[in-house]
Design a protein around this motif. Structure first.
Motif, short mmCIF file in Angstrom:
data_model
loop_
_atom_site.label_atom_id
_atom_site.label_comp_id
_atom_site.label_asym_id
_atom_site.label_seq_id
_atom_site.Cartn_x
_atom_site.Cartn_y
_atom_site.Cartn_z
N ARG A 80 0.80 -1.23 0.00
CA ARG A 80 0.00 0.00 0.00
C ARG A 80 0.83 1.27 0.00
O ARG A 80 0.35 2.31 -0.46
CB ARG A 80 -0.93 -0.01 1.22
CG ARG A 80 -1.97 -1.12 1.15
CD ARG A 80 -2.76 -1.25 2.44
NE ARG A 80 -3.79 -2.29 2.33
CZ ARG A 80 -4.56 -2.70 3.33
NH1 ARG A 80 -4.41 -2.15 4.54
NH2 ARG A 80 -5.46 -3.64 3.14
N ALA A 126 -12.56 -2.23 -5.91
CA ALA A 126 -11.90 -3.22 -6.75
C ALA A 126 -10.44 -3.40 -6.37
O ALA A 126 -9.90 -4.51 -6.40
CB ALA A 126 -12.03 -2.82 -8.22
N ALA A 127 -9.77 -2.31 -6.00
CA ALA A 127 -8.36 -2.40 -5.63
C ALA A 127 -8.17 -3.26 -4.38
O ALA A 127 -7.22 -4.05 -4.29
CB ALA A 127 -7.78 -1.01 -5.39
N ASP A 128 -9.09 -3.13 -3.41
CA ASP A 128 -9.00 -3.94 -2.20
C ASP A 128 -9.18 -5.42 -2.51
O ASP A 128 -8.49 -6.28 -1.95
CB ASP A 128 -10.05 -3.50 -1.18
CG ASP A 128 -9.85 -2.07 -0.73
OD1 ASP A 128 -8.70 -1.70 -0.46
OD2 ASP A 128 -10.84 -1.33 -0.64
N ALA A 130 -8.59 -6.92 -5.40
CA ALA A 130 -7.45 -7.38 -6.18
C ALA A 130 -6.23 -7.62 -5.30
O ALA A 130 -5.34 -8.39 -5.65
CB ALA A 130 -7.11 -6.37 -7.27
N GLU A 131 -6.20 -6.98 -4.15
CA GLU A 131 -5.06 -7.08 -3.25
C GLU A 131 -5.05 -8.39 -2.46
O GLU A 131 -4.01 -8.79 -1.92
CB GLU A 131 -5.13 -5.89 -2.28
CG GLU A 131 -4.00 -5.76 -1.29
CD GLU A 131 -4.24 -4.60 -0.35
OE1 GLU A 131 -3.61 -3.55 -0.55
OE2 GLU A 131 -5.05 -4.74 0.59
#
Length: 203
Positions: A80, A126-128, A130-131
């Motif tokens: 992050r 979406a970023a969370d 994908a992480e």
């Protein structure tokens, strides 16, 4: 492996898992059934010695379970922010201190699909989502590395219990989450916002 197979020989349990993994039920069971004092250190780590609050917790006399974020910092810091506030050398030193206190790390896991559903229900972007895969891989790597310095027990997240079936049950839909009576044995330290130099020797 069930957590009750790990605790009898331990005075210290450092409990961690990636975002979305439920740990409250396990910690509540340790506190209510097995006499562990449970604490959650502040996420605001001091600049010069970010592991100091964790080392101070180990000064507690009795059985101690820590709802920790130190391994999480090793994983999510690079994901992050591009760097971790905790270096591997500092993490190794802490792991050795845990081992000296008859302790172990407890890596609580859950399937990626379960974590995706939970984070999506919380409104994660979406970023969370994908992480998640990167975080799961990062936790596996971090615990394999720390296992060179302290015992590591990997524990599947306890399945939900029927409402009212006993202490430590995970909340079902619409139920109130478990509230732990936690104790903090470390001083709350001010957050220093100076930039942190990236440690170049991460292993």
């Amino acid at each position: 492996m069930k957590l009750q197979h790990a605790y009898p020989q331990r005075r210290t349990l450092i409990v961690e898992g990636c975002d979305g993994v439920r740990r409250d039920g396990l910690l509540a069971g340790l506190a209510e059934r097995h006499g562990f004092a449970v604490t959650r250190p502040s996420p605001d780590l001091p600049h010069l010695d970010p592991v100091r609050p964790y080392r101070e917790l180990l000064q507690h006399d009795g059985a101690l379970a820590v709802d920790a974020g130190l391994v999480g910092e090793l994983v999510y810091g690079p994901l992050r922010r591009g760097h971790s506030r905790v270096t591997w050398i500092q993490a190794f030193d802490f792991a050795e201190a845990v081992a000296e206190r008859d302790g172990a790390f407890v890596h609580v896991t859950a399937p990626a699909t379960v974590l995706e559903d939970r984070l999506a229900a919380r409104g994660a972007g979406a970023a969370d989502l994908a992480e998640i895969d990167a975080a799961l891989t990062g936790f596996d790597h971090a615990f394999r590395t720390l296992a060179q310095h302290a015992p590591v027990v990997t524990v599947d997240e306890e399945p939900p219990m029927e409402p009212g079936s006993g202490p430590g049950a995970e909340p079902g839909p619409g139920e109130t989450p478990v509230t732990l009576q936690t104790a903090s044995f470390a001083r709350r330290l001010p957050r220093i916002r100076s930039p942190v130099r990236r440690y170049a020797g991460n292993r």
